[in-house]
Design an enzyme around this catalytic site. Structure first.
Site, mmCIF file in Angstrom:
data_model
loop_
_atom_site.group_PDB
_atom_site.id
_atom_site.type_symbol
_atom_site.label_atom_id
_atom_site.label_comp_id
_atom_site.label_asym_id
_atom_site.label_seq_id
_atom_site.Cartn_x
_atom_site.Cartn_y
_atom_site.Cartn_z
ATOM 1 N N CYS A 64 0.796 -1.230 0.000
ATOM 2 C CA CYS A 64 0.000 0.000 0.000
ATOM 3 C C CYS A 64 0.829 1.281 0.000
ATOM 4 C CB CYS A 64 -0.929 0.060 1.208
ATOM 5 S SG CYS A 64 -1.839 -1.448 1.479
ATOM 6 N N ARG A 91 3.080 0.855 -5.372
ATOM 7 C CA ARG A 91 3.058 0.114 -4.114
ATOM 8 C C ARG A 91 1.828 -0.781 -3.987
ATOM 9 N NH1 ARG A 91 6.592 1.892 -0.572
ATOM 10 N NH2 ARG A 91 5.389 0.986 1.137
ATOM 11 N N TRP A 130 -2.613 -2.624 -1.711
ATOM 12 C CA TRP A 130 -2.197 -3.953 -2.145
ATOM 13 C C TRP A 130 -2.730 -4.904 -1.078
ATOM 14 C CZ3 TRP A 130 1.644 -7.722 -0.603
ATOM 15 C CH2 TRP A 130 1.961 -8.654 -1.610
ATOM 16 N N ASN A 182 -0.571 1.372 5.997
ATOM 17 C CA ASN A 182 0.271 0.461 5.215
ATOM 18 C C ASN A 182 0.960 -0.464 6.200
ATOM 19 O OD1 ASN A 182 3.530 0.877 3.701
ATOM 20 N ND2 ASN A 182 2.118 -0.792 3.467
ATOM 21 N N GLY A 183 0.791 -1.788 6.010
ATOM 22 C CA GLY A 183 1.429 -2.743 6.915
ATOM 23 C C GLY A 183 0.456 -3.847 7.288
ATOM 24 N N GLU A 243 17.675 -13.653 -14.678
ATOM 25 C CA GLU A 243 17.049 -12.329 -14.615
ATOM 26 C C GLU A 243 16.277 -12.023 -15.911
ATOM 27 O OE1 GLU A 243 16.318 -10.328 -12.389
ATOM 28 O OE2 GLU A 243 16.005 -8.408 -13.381
ATOM 29 N N LYS A 277 12.287 -11.218 -15.962
ATOM 30 C CA LYS A 277 11.688 -10.014 -16.576
ATOM 31 C C LYS A 277 10.531 -10.420 -17.480
ATOM 32 C CE LYS A 277 12.755 -7.271 -14.555
ATOM 33 N NZ LYS A 277 13.541 -7.562 -13.456
ATOM 34 N N GLU A 321 7.489 -11.664 -15.437
ATOM 35 C CA GLU A 321 6.866 -10.614 -14.621
ATOM 36 C C GLU A 321 5.895 -9.752 -15.412
ATOM 37 O OE1 GLU A 321 9.777 -8.918 -11.151
ATOM 38 O OE2 GLU A 321 10.483 -8.639 -13.185
ATOM 39 N N HIS A 376 20.573 -31.949 -18.710
ATOM 40 C CA HIS A 376 20.076 -32.737 -17.584
ATOM 41 C C HIS A 376 18.585 -32.524 -17.342
ATOM 42 C CE1 HIS A 376 24.126 -33.943 -16.689
ATOM 43 N NE2 HIS A 376 24.512 -32.678 -16.643
ATOM 44 N N LYS A 411 5.924 -3.372 -6.154
ATOM 45 C CA LYS A 411 7.308 -2.926 -6.240
ATOM 46 C C LYS A 411 8.084 -3.279 -4.988
ATOM 47 C CE LYS A 411 10.649 -0.541 -8.051
ATOM 48 N NZ LYS A 411 11.342 -1.412 -9.021
HETATM 49 C C1 G6P Z 1 9.572 -7.268 -5.544
HETATM 50 C C2 G6P Z 1 9.748 -6.497 -6.846
HETATM 51 C C3 G6P Z 1 11.028 -6.957 -7.547
HETATM 52 C C4 G6P Z 1 12.218 -6.802 -6.615
HETATM 53 C C5 G6P Z 1 11.991 -7.546 -5.287
HETATM 54 C C6 G6P Z 1 13.072 -7.211 -4.271
HETATM 55 O O1 G6P Z 1 9.300 -8.598 -5.814
HETATM 56 O O2 G6P Z 1 8.627 -6.709 -7.688
HETATM 57 O O3 G6P Z 1 11.236 -6.161 -8.710
HETATM 58 O O4 G6P Z 1 13.369 -7.303 -7.233
HETATM 59 O O5 G6P Z 1 10.744 -7.146 -4.718
HETATM 60 O O6 G6P Z 1 12.964 -5.846 -3.950
HETATM 61 P P1 G6P Z 1 14.121 -4.983 -3.329
HETATM 62 O O7 G6P Z 1 13.509 -3.618 -3.177
HETATM 63 O O8 G6P Z 1 14.464 -5.598 -2.005
HETATM 64 O O9 G6P Z 1 15.276 -4.997 -4.257
#
Ligand code: G6P
Length: 608
Positions: free
Chosen positions: A2, A28, A75, A101-102, A481, A485, A488, A504, A603
């Site tokens: 949030c 958020r 969220w 938020n929390g 990675e 991407k 996601e 394998h 995020k």
């Molecule tokens: C969430 C985000 C990712 C990020 C991860 C770790 O899952 O969607 O993009 O890599 O958190 O976040 P941080 O802020 O700790 O790098």
């Protein structure tokens, strides 16, 4: 997780500015949005499932003469996304209204207790209990700050709160384990989860610590500890411009942030280089370089992948045994930390709950260092020392520039430690530093020459349901990675694998319906990677290759080729990920997905 915002102002336009601030906090969470605005002695609340722009439409034309209001973008954690579960939440009489938020861990017990005293609940959220607790305590004749003090001391879990009451033109706030920043303006003050929310109106900020609460009026700030002790906190001036926090003409924040990487890497690296000798300057380490015997890297998501590359750097350049762990796994293990371990927590936001939990555990037996992008965030306050990446605000949920700046900083750290420990010579250090300093212009050159081709490859990949990403050695984490991407933001299933492991298992999947993206830039293992390509080609799999230099044999095997400039072997992970970020971006955009706010993701994951 949030996003919350509160504005108390003599200047007006409370509604419009709360909505504007919420739009900058939508990264958020975006399950629902709501505002509460105090007019005369009443609090008007509007809240709805859906995004902020939908709420904005519904409130078009509504004008509120007001000096104070709050907003929330959600969220969902407790209670499905719905109108009643949206914030702000109010007490029984609608006289106290708050955004949270929390997570309140003891909300069930509190709810039972308050129900027993006659309170009526309207939502399934944990947050609503806070409004009723405040009602209970103000009802006993206490002033609002005393009631807030009693309330926060009853809450278990995490919270950032902005609160209105119908009797005062004031904004109350409190913070524990969820981010909250105050913004100090002229004749107005702000509180929000993150700085961009109020950056158009002020850049003077106070980062609240855990266990702090207080009151904002248009002209005043009072901050107290949860114990009631009044404290004085000087403001910090933020140098981020609003343009940095907005899209600057790009279709999405993600595309803008991908293009900002050359600058972000330069901003991260340049301040740490002594130009006379091209040597790395790092003064923040909490343990002397020669004492470090072992490094533990803890992180989540994209930051974890940065840690995997960091392991290569720290072992090969600094000669230090390095272990990388998912923070969510580490925090519940019984770790064996050798003496003189340095723990490195890597995090863009500095607020990821699992990374904070793992850091707390690691600190019981080691010194700690944060690699973080957000000034004053929780992880930077808990670690013994911090090295900041200077990527600027990263708004898109899918992390891009934070990753490449993390890699750059991990490389600088390895160079510094390697030199101090006598593993590399100052000449070797200077050589790699000068190549790193030249990297931003190579990135720009690649974007200029390759982006259109990458866009076409992204569109082609978007027609598949699955994809395989293969890389080896330093580029194995880049395969992970790149695949992350793609999944996601395009929702195409993608798997990253070490190329040598393909035989394998994943080879069983290969046919014409599964494209493979090979990271095949120059390296000591390139011949072996080429053999893997042959194996795929002979099973009719489609191949997209990332190559550098002249590679006629690889081009022959490939259906699509992306060319990356030639760089030092250690720099390939930093440049190679950029075309893979773009492949994912263009695939997702072609499919019409909400690139900056992919479904189910957030995020900054401030819950376990
Ligand atoms: C969430 C985000 C990712 C990020 C991860 C770790 O899952 O969607 O993009 O890599 O958190 O976040 P941080 O802020 O700790 O790098």
């Amino acid at each position: 997780m949030c996003g919350i915002i509160g504005i108390v102002s003599d200047k007006g336009n409370i509604k419009g500015r709360i909505i504007e601030g919420l739009k900058r906090l939508e990264y958020r969470g975006y399950d629902s949005a709501g505002v509460a605005i105090k007019t005369d002695s009443k609090i008007f609340v509007h809240k709805k499932k859906g995004k902020v722009y939908q709420m904005e439409e519904e409130l078009k034309g509504a004008n509120f003469p007001s000096r104070v209001g709050i907003g929330h973008t959600r969220w969902a954690t407790h209670g499905e996304p719905s109108d009643p579960n949206s914030h702000p939440h109010s007490d029984c009489r609608g006289e106290i209204t708050l955004a949270h938020n929390g997570i309140i861990e003891n909300y069930q017990e509190l709810k039972e207790e308050l129900r027993g005293k006659g309170h009526r609940f309207r939502s399934q959220t944990d947050s609503e209990v806070i409004a009723h607790l405040l009602e209970e305590y103000t009802g006993e004749g206490a002033n609002f700050l005393d009631a807030l003090k009693r309330t926060v001391n009853r809450l278990e879990g995490s919270f950032a709160l902005v609160i209105l009451n119908s009797k005062e033109d004031a904004l109350y706030f409190a913070r524990k384990d969820s981010p909250l920043v105050l913004g100090l303006g002229e004749g107005e003050n702000f509180a929000a989860s993150d700085v961009p929310a109020f950056l158009p109106w002020t850049n003077r900020v106070i980062f609240l610590e855990n266990g702090e609460m207080g009151k904002l009026t248009p002209s005043g700030v009072e901050i107290y500890k949860f114990s009631g002790e009044k404290i004085d906190k000087p403001p910090t001036t933020i140098t981020w411009s609003l343009a940095q926090a907005e899209k600057s003409g790009y279709k999405h924040f993600m595309l803008k942030e991908i293009h900002e990487q050359a600058k972000a890497i330069g901003d991260t690296v340049n301040p740490r280089i002594n130009r006379d000798r091209n040597s790395v300057v790092i003064e923040e380490l909490p343990i002397s370089p020669t004492e470090i015997n072992h490094i533990l890297i803890i992180a989540c998501g994209t930051s974890y992948h940065a840690g995997l590359v960091g392991k290569f750097y720290l072992e090969e350049i600094a000669g230090i045994k390095t272990e990388v762990d998912y923070a969510s796994e580490f925090r519940y293990r019984k770790p064996v930390l050798p003496p003189s371990t340095l723990t490195i927590a890597v995090s863009q936001s500095g607020e990821t709950a699992d990374t904070i939990g793992a850091l707390r555990k690691a600190r019981q037996g080691s010194k700690s260092l944060a690699i973080c992008n957000v000034l004053g965030s929780s992880i930077t306050r808990e670690a013994d020392a911090t090295l900041y990446t200077h990527a600027g605000p990263e708004i898109s949920v899918a992390s891009t520039k934070a990753f490449t700046t993390q890699l750059s900083l991990l490389l600088l750290l390895a160079l510094y430690l390697g030199r101090e420990r006598g593993i590399i010579t100052p000449e070797q250090e200077a050589d790699l530093v000068s190549k790193l300093l030249a990297l931003p212009s190579k990135i720009e050159q690649m974007l200029r020459s390759q982006e259109e081709k990458i866009r076409q490859i992204g569109i082609e990949i978007s027609s598949y349901r699955n994809a395989l990403y293969l890389g080896r050695h330093l580029n194995y984490p880049i395969a992970l990675e790149g695949a992350l991407k793609l999944k996601e933001i395009s929702y195409i299933h993608a798997e990253g694998y070490p190329a040598g492991e393909m035989k394998h298992g994943p080879i069983a999947l290969i046919d014409e319906s599964l494209p493979t993206v090979f990271i095949a830039t120059e390296s000591k293992v390139l011949d072996k990677v080429r053999s893997n390509m042959e194996e795929i080609k002979s099973r009719r799999g489609r191949i997209v290759s990332l190559i550098s230099g002249k590679q006629p044999a690889i081009e022959e095997l490939s259906d699509g080729v992306i060319r990356v400039p030639q760089v030092d072997e250690y720099l390939y992970p930093i440049i190679n990920i950029i075309p893979l970020q773009l492949v994912a971006y263009y695939a997702a955009d072609f499919l019409g997905h909400d690139v900056d706010q992919p479904r189910n993701l957030a995020k900054s994951v401030t819950v376990e």
